[in-house]
Design an enzyme around this catalytic site. Structure first.
Site, PDB file in Angstrom:
ATOM      1  N   HIS A   1      38.822   2.913 -21.772  1.00 43.28           N
ATOM      2  CA  HIS A   1      39.488   4.053 -21.141  1.00 43.28           C
ATOM      3  C   HIS A   1      38.612   4.674 -20.052  1.00 43.28           C
ATOM      4  O   HIS A   1      39.107   5.424 -19.217  1.00 43.28           O
ATOM      5  CB  HIS A   1      39.838   5.108 -22.186  1.00 43.28           C
ATOM      6  CG  HIS A   1      40.786   4.602 -23.233  1.00 43.28           C
ATOM      7  ND1 HIS A   1      40.370   4.148 -24.460  1.00 43.28           N
ATOM      8  CD2 HIS A   1      42.125   4.454 -23.206  1.00 43.28           C
ATOM      9  CE1 HIS A   1      41.425   3.761 -25.162  1.00 43.28           C
ATOM     10  NE2 HIS A   1      42.500   3.932 -24.423  1.00 43.28           N
TER      11      HIS A   1
ATOM     12  N   GLU B   1      52.277   3.840 -21.959  1.00 44.59           N
ATOM     13  CA  GLU B   1      52.321   3.021 -23.166  1.00 44.59           C
ATOM     14  C   GLU B   1      53.235   1.809 -22.994  1.00 44.59           C
ATOM     15  O   GLU B   1      52.899   0.692 -23.389  1.00 44.59           O
ATOM     16  CB  GLU B   1      52.781   3.867 -24.359  1.00 44.59           C
ATOM     17  CG  GLU B   1      51.851   5.019 -24.700  1.00 44.59           C
ATOM     18  CD  GLU B   1      50.498   4.570 -25.242  1.00 44.59           C
ATOM     19  OE1 GLU B   1      50.328   3.365 -25.496  1.00 44.59           O
ATOM     20  OE2 GLU B   1      49.610   5.409 -25.392  1.00 44.59           O
TER      21      GLU B   1
END
Length: 871
Positions: A426, A337
């Protein structure tokens, strides 16, 4: 941009009994001096002016420096953002690369061609808001003002609205910052994404044992603030969504390794932020996530039974998982992240979060997330090439993604195909993840898993994580643009394969073991490229220094031709040159060298050698191959300030062509009333944009798609070029910006001796924006003149505007008298480029004169480019 991990943004707590260490801050990593950075930027500005075509420049654009990185050897990489007629261009960012000596060393650019976009929206901002609201899901709390911008994320520009909606996602706890992009011409939806992803799941935390963290002592109380890493702090949200309280402790021993103590989750978050900071600082020389030494704030115990963790552009937030029993913090997820923060701070706007660039965005975070896990090297969570393996988000013990074989998750692409750009980011990330694993560890059976090969590609021998991670970061740091992709047939240089090869060249050399491994690793995931295959036998390279030179007709110029062994053993290289203009010859002393040696090239011209700039190819012939280098030879024209180029140049549909004139022997700067006589044969001159390009790269618009369906341009333009040095190569650039009509440039003549007539006046070239339904002014102060103005005074006006039927243009004399030049004629024609003759014999010359422009209707805007008053 979305900043989440996979189909979920969950993290796992990796904790135990954790001990804090109160310390003092360390020095920031070595960085270029302010003087070195200023020099790099100045060199980049000069390179940009002289090489505008390399970054697809267009009339009406401005550029702003975003960042500049200077290598230890003095080479530099300066990133720019782009605006087009005042509008932000998303996907218009580029990098100018300069060599250690300051010369231009190439560019990274996302645009396929120069922009030719109308700047007037046909769809209102209100309709853009309505379209955005229709896309939003959750609880809406705010609607931002739509921004009109140019969306060039695909490499081609289109006018678009971006509307940002804020609120809460469907779970009621995840904040939403929802971007909706709509076409400003058709109203069609282009894309929509949330900066913060929310997906429900189940997280089962695994703790990593005892670790050391840095804290701050104030009086007798320790706080979870890291003084070593920019005062990054960790706080307790107390299972709410608004207030966060920094953790404090009396004895600097934090948590007990279980969720019964609220500090435990805080320590894991603090530890993950610290290790991510250290990784980028110590491995890549980046001063923290933001590059400026600031630490990352972390918020834990967010929301109620919140099964998520996210990066929101400035901080990390972690939920406590199902039943508030398992705080979702793990080091690879946290680092993933926070690596989004690195990407969005390195590349202007980040890598566009859709298609293949979005896959590269996610893969970058997967790669660095795993590399931080290896770097942290905890016994309970050792490094691997799985993503989120500790959080059991699938409920069956499997990870989110497998870098060694991405297709194992059932959705990710292990091999590139034409459909890769159409899947969720993703899953398109799998191609880059697989590449990276192959580069670091190799294909086939490895200690971390078995990596299959795509198709019939040869096996890959890995070069190790230390080299692989440096290559990927270098590519991101100085080469990637916001819309870099895997495969780009229109702009093959703007690909991850091309940029990682440039990075490998910078770090390890062309055709080094690492370079060849990058080639092989991309081939193994079915990503081909236009890079030249590395040699397998004896080979060499050829270079020229300097790379350019100028000569008067009848004179000569010299340069050094150097050779180097690039593979195998040295060999004899015989030198020659091609591409010389008529009357010119090239000789070499010596005429052949052993690779590794050098020779002096002398180019001699005759009195009849035509003026111009020529690309001379220097050839080095070896036993089996010939290698080349280029040299730009400028043959000066006859001494004087005026030249003509009568060579025809074909103007094809949607193409940009150039014709050059070289001026020499003209002292000082060009004149204030220089002239450009243009003869173009074309069946629809409303398609054409004609510009004069000065030797330093500055552009002067002569004709900008006016004239509608009229045939041919046969016109002499007067231009104030007093700010330009006269000598050098000038170019006439002609762009055909539409389909259906073609033609050719017949001839053009440049005369730089023009001076203003022996009467008073002046020019104002400062742009003045003309907004809808407004009146703007541009002024000229005249002094030192005598008497009244002439009965044949002239006002030369250049206004860029997409609908001149909206405009009223008036000259206002110093005494307030007005003279209307243009009164809402021309209907939908673009732009005013006209000289008006006005009887001003009743007006005193001296005083402040004003050009007043009124936009009297809605829907079209523009700007005053320049105007010249001759009294």
């Amino acid at each position: 941009m979305k900043r989440s991990l996979a189909a979920v943004s969950a993290a796992l707590l990796t904790s135990g009994l954790l001990t804090g260490v109160a310390t003092t801050a360390h020095a920031a990593p070595n960085a270029p001096s302010p003087d070195a950075t200023a020099t790099a930027v100045a060199r980049a500005e000069a390179a940009l002016r002289a090489n505008g075509a390399a970054v697809r420049t267009a009339a009406g654009e401005t550029y702003a420096v975003y960042s500049s990185k200077v290598d230890p050897n003095g080479a530099a990489h300066t990133r720019y953002t782009r605006a087009y007629h005042g509008l932000r261009v998303y996907g218009g960012d580029f990098v100018v690369h300069t060599a250690p000596d300051g010369s231009f060393a190439g560019s990274s650019v996302g645009l396929d061609a120069p922009l030719t976009v109308g700047t007037t929206a046909r769809v209102s901002s209100a309709k853009a808001v309505a379209a955005a609201k229709a896309q939003f899901r959750g609880t809406l709390t705010g609607v931002g003002t739509p921004e009109l911008f140019v969306d060039a994320s695909t490499g081609k520009g289109r006018l678009a609205w971006e509307t940002v909606l804020t609120g809460w996602q469907t779970d009621g706890q995840t904040p939403s910052k929802f971007h909706v992009i709509t076409d400003a011409t058709t109203g069609a939806l282009i894309s929509a994404y949330d900066e913060i992803d929310m997906v429900a799941g189940t997280g089962n935390s695994v703790y990593s044992g005892s670790v050391t963290i840095d804290t701050t002592l104030s009086g007798s109380t320790y706080s979870m603030v890291d003084p070593v890493r920019g005062n990054g702090s960790t706080c307790d949200m107390n299972n709410g969504t608004s207030t966060c309280t920094t953790f404090t402790d009396a004895d600097n021993v934090w948590g007990n390794g279980t969720n019964s103590n609220r500090q435990s989750a805080g320590v894991d978050a603090h530890f993950g932020a610290a290790k991510t900071f250290d990784y980028f600082k110590n491995v890549h020389g980046r001063n923290g996530i933001f590059g400026d030494g600031r630490g990352v704030p972390s918020r834990v115990h967010y929301g109620n039974a919140y099964v998520n963790a996210f990066w929101d552009g400035s901080r990390m937030t972690y939920g406590d998982g199902t039943g508030n029993a398992n705080p979702l913090v793990s080091i690879d997820v946290a680092a993933h992240e926070m690596s989004h923060g690195v990407t969005e701070n390195v590349v202007p706007g980040g890598l566009t979060y859709s298609g293949e660039s979005g896959g590269l965005n996610e893969a970058t975070s997967d790669i660095f997330g795993n590399m931080v896990e290896f770097y942290a090297n905890t016994t309970a969570d050792p490094g691997d090439y799985q993503v989120g393996e500790k959080i059991n988000i699938n409920g069956d013990g499997t990870p989110l993604r497998y870098m060694y074989n991405p297709s194992l998750d059932g959705s990710s692409h292990s091999c590139w195909s034409t459909s890769t750009k159409n899947v969720d980011v993703h899953y398109s990330s799998g191609v880059a993840n697989h590449f990276y694993f192959n580069l670091a560890e190799g294909t086939g059976s490895t200690p971390y898993g078995t990596s299959p090969i795509c198709g019939s590609a040869p096996a890959v021998t890995g070069i190790g994580r230390a080299a692989a991670e440096k290559i990927w970061f270098r590519a991101l740091d100085v080469y990637f643009t916001s819309n870099t992709s895997y495969v780009n047939t229109t702009n093959p240089a703007n690909t991850a394969r091309a940029y990682t090869l440039r990075a490998a060249t910078d770090l390890y050399g062309t055709c080094s073991t690492q370079y060849k491994a990058v080639q092989a690793a991309w081939t193994a995931v079915n990503v081909a490229g236009s890079d030249t295959a590395c040699p397998v036998g004896n080979d060499f390279s050829v270079s020229v220094s300097p790379t350019s030179g100028s000569v008067n007709p009848g004179g000569s110029v010299t340069a050094t031709v150097a050779t180097a062994v690039t593979n195998g053993s040295a060999q004899t290289v015989t030198l020659s040159a091609t591409g010389l203009p008529s009357g010119a010859t090239a000789s070499f002393s010596p005429s052949s060298v052993t690779s590794g040696g050098s020779s002096t090239m002398t180019i001699s011209t005759s009195a009849s050698t035509p003026a111009g700039t020529y690309t001379v190819t220097v050839n080095g012939a070896g036993a089996a191959v010939t290698r080349t280098a280029t040299y730009a030879l400028t043959v000066n024209g006859p001494a004087g300030c005026s030249q003509t180029n009568g060579t025809d140049v074909t103007i094809a549909d949607n193409a940009t062509v150039e014709s050059s004139i070289t001026i020499s022997g003209c002292t000082g700067n060009a004149g204030t009333a220089s002239t450009v006589a243009v003869d173009i044969v074309h069946t629809y001159i409303g398609d054409l944009v004609v510009s004069l390009v000065a030797p330093d790269g500055s552009t002067y618009a002569l004709h900008n798609r006016t004239g509608g369906s009229a045939d041919n341009i046969a016109q002499t333009y007067t231009v104030n070029l007093s700010g330009e040095v006269a000598n050098g190569t000038w170019k006439l650039r002609v762009q055909d910006a539409a389909s259906g009509d073609t033609g050719y440039l017949n001839s053009w003549t440049l005369n730089l001796t023009g001076t203003a007539p022996p009467s008073c006046g002046g020019s104002n070239g400062t742009n003045v924006t003309i907004s809808d339904n407004t009146t703007v002014n541009s002024t000229l102060a005249v002094s030192g003149c005598t008497g009244n103005a002439s009965s044949t005074s002239t006002v030369a006006v250049q206004i860029v505007h997409t609908y001149i039927g909206d405009l009223v243009v008036t000259l206002v004399a110093p005494d307030g008298s007005t003279y209307v030049l243009h009164n809402r004629t021309g209907s939908s024609t673009d732009n005013i480029n006209q000289t008006y003759t006005v009887n001003l014999s009743s007006e005193v010359r001296n005083g402040t004169w004003t050009l007043r422009v009124q936009d009297a209707a809605s829907g079209d805007t523009g700007y005053i480019d320049n105007w010249t008053l001759t009294l």
